[in-house]
Design a protein around this motif. Structure first.
Motif, PDB file in Angstrom:
ATOM      1  N   VAL A 185     100.874  68.896  73.164  1.00 29.60           N
ATOM      2  CA  VAL A 185     102.035  68.560  72.345  1.00 29.60           C
ATOM      3  C   VAL A 185     101.536  68.270  70.935  1.00 29.60           C
ATOM      4  O   VAL A 185     100.485  67.634  70.754  1.00 29.60           O
ATOM      5  CB  VAL A 185     102.793  67.351  72.929  1.00 29.60           C
ATOM      6  N   SER A 186     102.253  68.732  69.944  1.00 29.61           N
ATOM      7  CA  SER A 186     101.810  68.566  68.556  1.00 29.61           C
ATOM      8  C   SER A 186     101.593  67.102  68.213  1.00 29.61           C
ATOM      9  O   SER A 186     102.321  66.224  68.666  1.00 29.61           O
ATOM     10  CB  SER A 186     102.847  69.174  67.598  1.00 29.61           C
ATOM     11  N   GLY A 187     100.558  66.865  67.428  1.00 29.24           N
ATOM     12  CA  GLY A 187     100.217  65.513  67.003  1.00 29.24           C
ATOM     13  C   GLY A 187      99.190  64.832  67.870  1.00 29.24           C
ATOM     14  O   GLY A 187      98.642  63.791  67.484  1.00 29.24           O
ATOM     15  N   LEU A 188      98.904  65.388  69.050  1.00 29.14           N
ATOM     16  CA  LEU A 188      97.924  64.785  69.951  1.00 29.14           C
ATOM     17  C   LEU A 188      96.594  65.516  69.870  1.00 29.14           C
ATOM     18  O   LEU A 188      96.543  66.737  69.690  1.00 29.14           O
ATOM     19  CB  LEU A 188      98.445  64.814  71.394  1.00 29.14           C
ATOM     20  N   PHE A 189      95.527  64.747  70.003  1.00 28.74           N
ATOM     21  CA  PHE A 189      94.157  65.274  70.083  1.00 28.74           C
ATOM     22  C   PHE A 189      93.806  66.110  68.854  1.00 28.74           C
ATOM     23  O   PHE A 189      93.192  67.183  68.961  1.00 28.74           O
ATOM     24  CB  PHE A 189      93.969  66.089  71.374  1.00 28.74           C
ATOM     25  N   ASN A 190      94.205  65.614  67.678  1.00 23.08           N
ATOM     26  CA  ASN A 190      93.952  66.351  66.445  1.00 23.08           C
ATOM     27  C   ASN A 190      92.476  66.461  66.106  1.00 23.08           C
ATOM     28  O   ASN A 190      92.087  67.324  65.314  1.00 23.08           O
ATOM     29  CB  ASN A 190      94.697  65.692  65.278  1.00 23.08           C
ATOM     30  N   ALA A 206      85.542  64.369  75.124  1.00 19.80           N
ATOM     31  CA  ALA A 206      85.137  65.722  75.495  1.00 19.80           C
ATOM     32  C   ALA A 206      85.752  66.726  74.531  1.00 19.80           C
ATOM     33  O   ALA A 206      86.955  66.661  74.256  1.00 19.80           O
ATOM     34  CB  ALA A 206      85.584  66.033  76.919  1.00 19.80           C
ATOM     35  N   PRO A 207      84.968  67.661  74.005  1.00 22.77           N
ATOM     36  CA  PRO A 207      85.531  68.691  73.125  1.00 22.77           C
ATOM     37  C   PRO A 207      86.462  69.621  73.899  1.00 22.77           C
ATOM     38  O   PRO A 207      86.229  69.920  75.068  1.00 22.77           O
ATOM     39  CB  PRO A 207      84.298  69.434  72.610  1.00 22.77           C
ATOM     40  N   ILE A 208      87.544  70.052  73.243  1.00 22.05           N
ATOM     41  CA  ILE A 208      88.525  70.941  73.867  1.00 22.05           C
ATOM     42  C   ILE A 208      88.830  72.101  72.921  1.00 22.05           C
ATOM     43  O   ILE A 208      88.702  71.978  71.699  1.00 22.05           O
ATOM     44  CB  ILE A 208      89.831  70.196  74.217  1.00 22.05           C
ATOM     45  N   VAL A 232      97.406  67.999  79.096  1.00 18.63           N
ATOM     46  CA  VAL A 232      97.713  66.606  79.436  1.00 18.63           C
ATOM     47  C   VAL A 232      99.219  66.405  79.420  1.00 18.63           C
ATOM     48  O   VAL A 232      99.908  66.816  78.476  1.00 18.63           O
ATOM     49  CB  VAL A 232      97.039  65.634  78.450  1.00 18.63           C
ATOM     50  N   LEU A 233      99.742  65.780  80.468  1.00 18.60           N
ATOM     51  CA  LEU A 233     101.156  65.430  80.561  1.00 18.60           C
ATOM     52  C   LEU A 233     101.294  63.942  80.866  1.00 18.60           C
ATOM     53  O   LEU A 233     100.402  63.353  81.500  1.00 18.60           O
ATOM     54  CB  LEU A 233     101.849  66.225  81.667  1.00 18.60           C
ATOM     55  N   GLN A 234     102.406  63.355  80.433  1.00 19.63           N
ATOM     56  CA  GLN A 234     102.720  62.006  80.887  1.00 19.63           C
ATOM     57  C   GLN A 234     103.023  62.081  82.381  1.00 19.63           C
ATOM     58  O   GLN A 234     103.710  62.995  82.847  1.00 19.63           O
ATOM     59  CB  GLN A 234     103.919  61.450  80.126  1.00 19.63           C
ATOM     60  N   GLU A 235     102.512  61.122  83.137  1.00 18.93           N
ATOM     61  CA  GLU A 235     102.635  61.208  84.589  1.00 18.93           C
ATOM     62  C   GLU A 235     104.090  61.217  85.080  1.00 18.93           C
ATOM     63  O   GLU A 235     104.387  61.924  86.052  1.00 18.93           O
ATOM     64  CB  GLU A 235     101.851  60.078  85.257  1.00 18.93           C
TER      65      GLU A 235
END
Length: 296
Positions: A185-190, A206-208, A232-235
């Motif tokens: 989702v945009s804005g995450l893990f920038n 960890a690099p992605i 990654v998703l919210q559970e």
């Protein structure tokens, strides 16, 4: 006052007209009559936007208190005192789309004369500024003219579909993730790194390889279920998929920091009965509606 408040809250006469179920010319006419009666300009208008003047901002806050007090007085004068009026709720997309609807249905069953206006966005905004009665927010709510109560924790999980894992193999260590396409989702893990935590709580970033970015969790969910990537998703939004096997956890011995879920409402006194009732219902039911926080 109610028409003016809705225009301010929506930032648009046409949106306010839709909410109120009247025509846009009627909204404009009532605002003009109000400004003429007060002898001052409340709103600044141009061809595209509406903004609130300094006088208009003060008038809005006083209107809100006056309208809420009138609603409370009307409710208190009735013998059965049913909850009436509209409750405006803001919530983040995942929680608002998956967790909240059954709770709102229960609220409507208990109070059929109550109307609900649900606004979904992922911003942390002071509910007073946002023009809502109650706001559900993920993360640190910060400070403002509101009361905040923590309701629970929303966990996040790293997942992929069985079909994806069969074709590309299962990552066994955090370092393996860089060899797999990652959707987000945009804005995450920038930073291009996933903030994993080892079982002892030690950070293990960890690099992605980010190959797809979406503005909402639903297309991300579809891509992950379709086997197009890992992500990654919210559970709460994938709990049923995990239970049925349509999605599988990757690196289950590593965790991801989740978000605290808080309930915010304006710090006004007295609190209208409809807001007290909804806040109490959310505090009672939302924590148990969230998947339990997994222990590493």
């Amino acid at each position: 006052m109610r028409v003016y408040m809705r225009v301010v809250e929506r930032g648009s006469m046409s949106a306010a007209a839709r909410d109120l179920g009247i025509g846009q010319p009627a909204v404009s006419e009532r605002i003009e009559r109000l400004e003429t009666h007060l002898g001052t300009r409340l709103l600044r208008r141009n061809t595209r936007t509406i903004s609130v003047s300094d006088v208009g901002a003060v008038f809005y806050e006083r209107c809100k208190r006056a309208v809420e007090a009138a609603d409370d007085a009307l409710a208190g004068a009735r013998d059965d005192t049913p909850l009436r009026g509209t409750v405006r709720i803001a919530a983040p997309h995942g929680v608002g789309e998956v967790v909240l609807p059954p709770i709102l249905l229960d609220l409507r069953d208990r109070h059929p004369e109550l109307k609900i206006d649900l606004i979904l966005n992922d911003r942390i905004v002071d509910p007073t500024t946002e023009g809502v009665d109650i706001s559900l927010r993920l993360g640190d709510p910060g400070e403002g003219h509101f009361v905040a109560r923590r309701l629970g924790h929303v966990s996040r999980v790293l997942v992929a579909s069985p079909a994806y894992l069969e074709r590309h193999g299962t990552p066994m260590t955090p370092d393996d993730l860089i060899r797999h396409p990652f959707a987000r989702v945009s804005g995450l893990f920038n930073t291009g790194r996933l903030p994993l935590q080892a079982a002892d709580g030690r950070p293990t970033p960890a690099p992605i390889d980010i190959v797809m970015t979406m503005s909402n969790w639903r297309p991300l969910h579809a891509v992950l279920r379709g086997g197009g990537a890992i992500g990654v998703l919210q559970e709460p939004v994938c709990a049923m998929d995990l239970a049925s096997g349509r999605l599988r956890r990757i690196l289950p011995d590593c965790g991801l920091p989740g978000f605290d879920l808080s309930l915010l409402y304006p710090a006004t006194r007295p609190i209208p009965p409809r807001i007290r009732t909804l806040a109490a219902l959310l505090e009672r039911t939302l924590p148990s509606a969230l998947p339990p926080r997994a222990a590493l």
